[in-house]
Design a protein around this motif. Sequence first.
Motif, PDB file in Angstrom:
ATOM      1  N   GLU A   1       0.834  -1.196   0.000  1.00 42.30           N
ATOM      2  CA  GLU A   1       0.000   0.000   0.000  1.00 42.30           C
ATOM      3  C   GLU A   1       0.870   1.249   0.000  1.00 42.30           C
ATOM      4  O   GLU A   1       1.808   1.356   0.783  1.00 42.30           O
ATOM      5  CB  GLU A   1      -0.906   0.011   1.235  1.00 42.30           C
ATOM      6  N   VAL A   2       0.562   2.155  -0.911  1.00 37.65           N
ATOM      7  CA  VAL A   2       1.275   3.429  -0.951  1.00 37.65           C
ATOM      8  C   VAL A   2       0.354   4.478  -0.321  1.00 37.65           C
ATOM      9  O   VAL A   2      -0.708   4.784  -0.853  1.00 37.65           O
ATOM     10  CB  VAL A   2       1.624   3.839  -2.398  1.00 37.65           C
ATOM     11  N   LEU A   3       0.754   4.981   0.845  1.00 40.69           N
ATOM     12  CA  LEU A   3      -0.091   5.943   1.546  1.00 40.69           C
ATOM     13  C   LEU A   3       0.315   7.362   1.176  1.00 40.69           C
ATOM     14  O   LEU A   3       1.492   7.711   1.224  1.00 40.69           O
ATOM     15  CB  LEU A   3       0.037   5.796   3.064  1.00 40.69           C
ATOM     16  N   GLY A   4      -0.690   8.166   0.840  1.00 39.30           N
ATOM     17  CA  GLY A   4      -0.370   9.555   0.508  1.00 39.30           C
ATOM     18  C   GLY A   4      -1.631  10.305   0.156  1.00 39.30           C
ATOM     19  O   GLY A   4      -2.577   9.727  -0.375  1.00 39.30           O
ATOM     20  N   THR A   5      -1.635  11.579   0.465  1.00 41.51           N
ATOM     21  CA  THR A   5      -2.853  12.365   0.239  1.00 41.51           C
ATOM     22  C   THR A   5      -2.888  12.984  -1.152  1.00 41.51           C
ATOM     23  O   THR A   5      -3.655  13.895  -1.404  1.00 41.51           O
ATOM     24  CB  THR A   5      -2.966  13.480   1.297  1.00 41.51           C
ATOM     25  N   GLY A   6      -2.036  12.517  -2.030  1.00 43.15           N
ATOM     26  CA  GLY A   6      -2.103  13.011  -3.406  1.00 43.15           C
ATOM     27  C   GLY A   6      -1.039  14.039  -3.760  1.00 43.15           C
ATOM     28  O   GLY A   6      -1.148  14.723  -4.763  1.00 43.15           O
ATOM     29  N   CYS A   7       0.010  14.130  -2.933  1.00 38.37           N
ATOM     30  CA  CYS A   7       1.077  15.068  -3.261  1.00 38.37           C
ATOM     31  C   CYS A   7       1.959  14.472  -4.359  1.00 38.37           C
ATOM     32  O   CYS A   7       1.865  13.293  -4.663  1.00 38.37           O
ATOM     33  CB  CYS A   7       1.923  15.364  -2.021  1.00 38.37           C
ATOM     34  N   SER A   8       2.833  15.285  -4.914  1.00 39.47           N
ATOM     35  CA  SER A   8       3.622  14.799  -6.049  1.00 39.47           C
ATOM     36  C   SER A   8       4.592  13.701  -5.619  1.00 39.47           C
ATOM     37  O   SER A   8       4.865  12.773  -6.363  1.00 39.47           O
ATOM     38  CB  SER A   8       4.373  15.957  -6.709  1.00 39.47           C
ATOM     39  N   LYS A   9       5.094  13.808  -4.373  1.00 36.04           N
ATOM     40  CA  LYS A   9       6.003  12.770  -3.889  1.00 36.04           C
ATOM     41  C   LYS A   9       5.300  11.421  -3.790  1.00 36.04           C
ATOM     42  O   LYS A   9       5.903  10.383  -3.987  1.00 36.04           O
ATOM     43  CB  LYS A   9       6.522  13.148  -2.501  1.00 36.04           C
ATOM     44  N   CYS A  10       3.989  11.484  -3.428  1.00 38.62           N
ATOM     45  CA  CYS A  10       3.245  10.237  -3.273  1.00 38.62           C
ATOM     46  C   CYS A  10       3.122   9.537  -4.624  1.00 38.62           C
ATOM     47  O   CYS A  10       3.219   8.314  -4.717  1.00 38.62           O
ATOM     48  CB  CYS A  10       1.853  10.508  -2.701  1.00 38.62           C
ATOM     49  N   LYS A  11       2.898  10.326  -5.659  1.00 36.94           N
ATOM     50  CA  LYS A  11       2.773   9.733  -6.997  1.00 36.94           C
ATOM     51  C   LYS A  11       4.093   9.117  -7.429  1.00 36.94           C
ATOM     52  O   LYS A  11       4.131   8.027  -7.995  1.00 36.94           O
ATOM     53  CB  LYS A  11       2.332  10.807  -8.001  1.00 36.94           C
ATOM     54  N   THR A  12       5.193   9.833  -7.123  1.00 40.20           N
ATOM     55  CA  THR A  12       6.502   9.297  -7.501  1.00 40.20           C
ATOM     56  C   THR A  12       6.793   8.014  -6.729  1.00 40.20           C
ATOM     57  O   THR A  12       7.371   7.068  -7.278  1.00 40.20           O
ATOM     58  CB  THR A  12       7.607  10.333  -7.203  1.00 40.20           C
ATOM     59  N   LEU A  13       6.381   7.968  -5.472  1.00 43.81           N
ATOM     60  CA  LEU A  13       6.613   6.755  -4.688  1.00 43.81           C
ATOM     61  C   LEU A  13       5.866   5.576  -5.310  1.00 43.81           C
ATOM     62  O   LEU A  13       6.391   4.463  -5.388  1.00 43.81           O
ATOM     63  CB  LEU A  13       6.169   6.953  -3.235  1.00 43.81           C
ATOM     64  N   TYR A  14       4.653   5.830  -5.772  1.00 45.99           N
ATOM     65  CA  TYR A  14       3.873   4.777  -6.420  1.00 45.99           C
ATOM     66  C   TYR A  14       4.612   4.269  -7.663  1.00 45.99           C
ATOM     67  O   TYR A  14       4.775   3.069  -7.867  1.00 45.99           O
ATOM     68  CB  TYR A  14       2.491   5.317  -6.794  1.00 45.99           C
ATOM     69  N   GLU A  15       5.097   5.214  -8.466  1.00 44.33           N
ATOM     70  CA  GLU A  15       5.832   4.824  -9.683  1.00 44.33           C
ATOM     71  C   GLU A  15       7.095   4.041  -9.341  1.00 44.33           C
ATOM     72  O   GLU A  15       7.392   3.017  -9.966  1.00 44.33           O
ATOM     73  CB  GLU A  15       6.204   6.076 -10.493  1.00 44.33           C
ATOM     74  N   ASN A  16       7.824   4.529  -8.315  1.00 46.21           N
ATOM     75  CA  ASN A  16       9.043   3.817  -7.900  1.00 46.21           C
ATOM     76  C   ASN A  16       8.730   2.401  -7.437  1.00 46.21           C
ATOM     77  O   ASN A  16       9.482   1.468  -7.695  1.00 46.21           O
ATOM     78  CB  ASN A  16       9.751   4.575  -6.776  1.00 46.21           C
ATOM     79  N   THR A  17       7.605   2.261  -6.731  1.00 46.43           N
ATOM     80  CA  THR A  17       7.216   0.936  -6.247  1.00 46.43           C
ATOM     81  C   THR A  17       6.939  -0.001  -7.421  1.00 46.43           C
ATOM     82  O   THR A  17       7.384  -1.156  -7.431  1.00 46.43           O
ATOM     83  CB  THR A  17       5.964   1.048  -5.362  1.00 46.43           C
TER      84      THR A  17
END
Lengths: 315, 75
Positions: free
Chosen positions: B4-20
């Motif tokens: 699970e990638v937790l994040g409120t929709g910030c740009s870092k959260c999106k990058t973390l999803y892509e990295n995962t």
Amino acid sequence: MLKNLADYIVFTMIGLVPGSRSGESLNFFIYDTLKIFLLLTTIIFVVAIIRSSFPPERTRRILSHKREYIGNVMAALLGVVTPFCSCSAVPLFIGFVESGVPLGVTFSFLISSPMVNEVALIMLWGMFGWKIALIYIGSGLLVAIFAGIVIGKLKMERYVQDYVWEMQVGNAEIVEQSFRDKLVYARGYTLDLLKKIWPYVVVGVGIGAFIHGYVPQDFLARWAGRDNPFAVPIAVALGVPLYSNAAGVIPIVHALMEKGMAIGTVLAFMMAVTALSLPEAIILKNVLKNRLLAVFFGIVATAIVCVGYLFNAIL
Amino acid sequence: MKIEVLGTGCSKCKTLYENTMKALEESGRNAEVVKVEDIPSIMKYGVMSTPALVVDGQVKFSGKLASVAEIKGML
């Protein structure tokens, strides 16, 4: 040494005349940019290492069930070292109040954390010297402590959005990082931050350099000098929409001070830029009812205006 | 495995999803990856700074953007 380098580039390599407007402006720009990036890179890196030892989970544990006054003081101090990004203000707020951190103490943290941040401090230190940077830290902490105590006294818990109190908050383990991990984290953090703020720094220093070279001395003394009682509140009001550009705003303000803006007005303006922002208000609206949001803004703004008047009077 | 990638929709959260996703692809492993964006679910894990990564219900880290290599080490 940097000064010599800037002199060499501008007067020897480019061949501008020392003392000319264009020469002095460009010299100012190159010197300030070099100095600030040097300071930013080293200090952000060091601060990031310190910060990796204070995850918000640990700060929350320290502040949980602390009494007012001592809690407010600790929250304001921890706000300086705990990494904070307004994008996670909501989970942080909920995590704090749910685990028994008093509302006023939570606010002391929320105010000090963005206001006393390393970028603002480095810029202040680099451009205004360490005394002003220390005064900024001291008065920033005082504003955070004072505003948090007042909000605590006003017993405004019912003006927190109701769902916040019903939320189930888990207890995340604090993952201890090795020193190597911390270095890796600090490198990433520094690069991220520099990538984000460098355009603001360059543009800010550029505008500052232009003002330095082209605006007449004492140009602002009449409007923004210490004799105009409206200068401080106007500076605070102007600071609110300039959020997140502390890196770009400080060089401009520094140049304005040369032209006669009073020091208390400068400090108040800086604090408003970092502590009060519309985007943050919109984010906090998720957890605060309008009344508490307005009280929060009102108290912090008032405290900042007082700081401005105080330093205009004594410095 | 569930990530699970937790994040409120910030740009870092999106990058973390892509990295995962990239980390999974490179390591050739299979996992169900979900983005968790609502506050109550994020709070259930006690995470206060986003983005954060949860693997099989365990919080691996929070408040930072991990690189593809770092994530691979956590799978």
